[in-house]
Write a protein that holds these residues in place. Structure first.
Motif, PDB file in Angstrom:
ATOM      1  N   GLN A 124       0.843  -1.181   0.000  1.00 37.34           N
ATOM      2  CA  GLN A 124       0.000   0.000   0.000  1.00 37.34           C
ATOM      3  C   GLN A 124       0.884   1.240   0.000  1.00 37.34           C
ATOM      4  OE1 GLN A 124      -3.429   0.261  -0.094  1.00 37.34           O
ATOM      5  NE2 GLN A 124      -3.094   2.475  -0.283  1.00 37.34           N
ATOM      6  N   VAL A 125       0.608   2.144  -0.913  1.00 38.80           N
ATOM      7  CA  VAL A 125       1.352   3.388  -0.990  1.00 38.80           C
ATOM      8  C   VAL A 125       0.863   4.325   0.093  1.00 38.80           C
ATOM      9  CG1 VAL A 125       1.839   5.418  -2.394  1.00 38.80           C
ATOM     10  CG2 VAL A 125       1.827   3.142  -3.433  1.00 38.80           C
ATOM     11  N   GLN A 126       1.800   4.902   0.802  1.00 42.88           N
ATOM     12  CA  GLN A 126       1.480   5.886   1.823  1.00 42.88           C
ATOM     13  C   GLN A 126       2.337   7.125   1.630  1.00 42.88           C
ATOM     14  OE1 GLN A 126       2.044   3.785   5.571  1.00 42.88           O
ATOM     15  NE2 GLN A 126      -0.169   3.526   5.749  1.00 42.88           N
ATOM     16  N   LEU A 127       1.755   8.259   1.951  1.00 42.72           N
ATOM     17  CA  LEU A 127       2.447   9.535   1.915  1.00 42.72           C
ATOM     18  C   LEU A 127       2.354  10.161   3.296  1.00 42.72           C
ATOM     19  CD1 LEU A 127       0.958  10.953  -1.415  1.00 42.72           C
ATOM     20  CD2 LEU A 127       3.160   9.796  -1.119  1.00 42.72           C
ATOM     21  N   VAL A 128       3.483  10.582   3.823  1.00 36.47           N
ATOM     22  CA  VAL A 128       3.525  11.175   5.149  1.00 36.47           C
ATOM     23  C   VAL A 128       4.211  12.527   5.064  1.00 36.47           C
ATOM     24  CG1 VAL A 128       4.305  10.934   7.523  1.00 36.47           C
ATOM     25  CG2 VAL A 128       3.577   8.914   6.244  1.00 36.47           C
ATOM     26  N   GLU A 129       3.475  13.576   5.437  1.00 33.71           N
ATOM     27  CA  GLU A 129       4.008  14.927   5.423  1.00 33.71           C
ATOM     28  C   GLU A 129       4.577  15.295   6.785  1.00 33.71           C
ATOM     29  OE1 GLU A 129      -0.022  15.288   3.093  1.00 33.71           O
ATOM     30  OE2 GLU A 129       0.673  14.328   4.943  1.00 33.71           O
ATOM     31  N   SER A 130       5.516  16.211   6.766  1.00 29.96           N
ATOM     32  CA  SER A 130       6.043  16.770   7.993  1.00 29.96           C
ATOM     33  C   SER A 130       6.568  18.167   7.702  1.00 29.96           C
ATOM     34  CB  SER A 130       7.147  15.895   8.591  1.00 29.96           C
ATOM     35  OG  SER A 130       8.264  15.811   7.719  1.00 29.96           O
ATOM     36  N   GLY A 131       6.783  18.930   8.747  1.00 26.04           N
ATOM     37  CA  GLY A 131       7.405  20.229   8.611  1.00 26.04           C
ATOM     38  C   GLY A 131       6.492  21.422   8.788  1.00 26.04           C
ATOM     39  N   GLY A 132       5.207  21.185   8.913  1.00 26.85           N
ATOM     40  CA  GLY A 132       4.296  22.292   9.110  1.00 26.85           C
ATOM     41  C   GLY A 132       4.448  22.904  10.490  1.00 26.85           C
ATOM     42  N   GLY A 133       3.818  24.036  10.661  1.00 29.98           N
ATOM     43  CA  GLY A 133       3.872  24.720  11.937  1.00 29.98           C
ATOM     44  C   GLY A 133       3.416  26.146  11.812  1.00 29.98           C
TER      45      GLY A 133
END
Length: 120
Positions: A1-10
């Motif tokens: 399963q393809v997953q996308l995980v974002e980070s870096g917001g704030g």
């Protein structure tokens, strides 16, 4: 399963900078494009910066000259460097991918989003 995980917001003050990252897991036969969308309250989701597997990048006019899209060679990770942030950049930013998992079979994948807030 393809997953996308974002980070870096704030939260960042106007004029400041943030760098968003999106890491992909899972395999695809072919990635057509991968990049960033955003949605502010009461507004439609819009494309921010999209990179194709061929190397082209498309930016929405409002971020040209301020945001920079980049990626690793395999498109395992894409980035959005956001400089000179403005209150109107406040939105949930989503990583998205369009790809084929088999010949003739493509779909769009979306991350869960990361909040970017620029107070006025």
């Amino acid at each position: 399963q393809v997953q996308l995980v974002e980070s870096g917001g704030g939260l960042v003050q106007a004029g400041g900078s943030l760098r968003l990252s999106c890491t992909r897991s899972g395999n695809l036969l072919h990635i057509v494009s991968m990049g960033w969308y955003r949605q502010a309250p009461g507004k439609e989701r819009e494309s921010v910066a999209i990179g194709t597997s061929g190397g082209s990048i498309n930016y929405v006019d409002s971020v040209k000259g301020r945001f920079t899209f980049s990626r690793d060679n395999a498109m395992n990770t894409v980035y959005l460097q956001m400089n000179s942030l403005r209150p109107e950049d406040t939105a949930v930013y989503y990583c998205a991918l369009r790809g084929y998992d088999a010949p003739g079979s493509w779909r769009d994948y979306w991350g869960q989003g990361t909040q970017v807030t620029v107070p006025s």
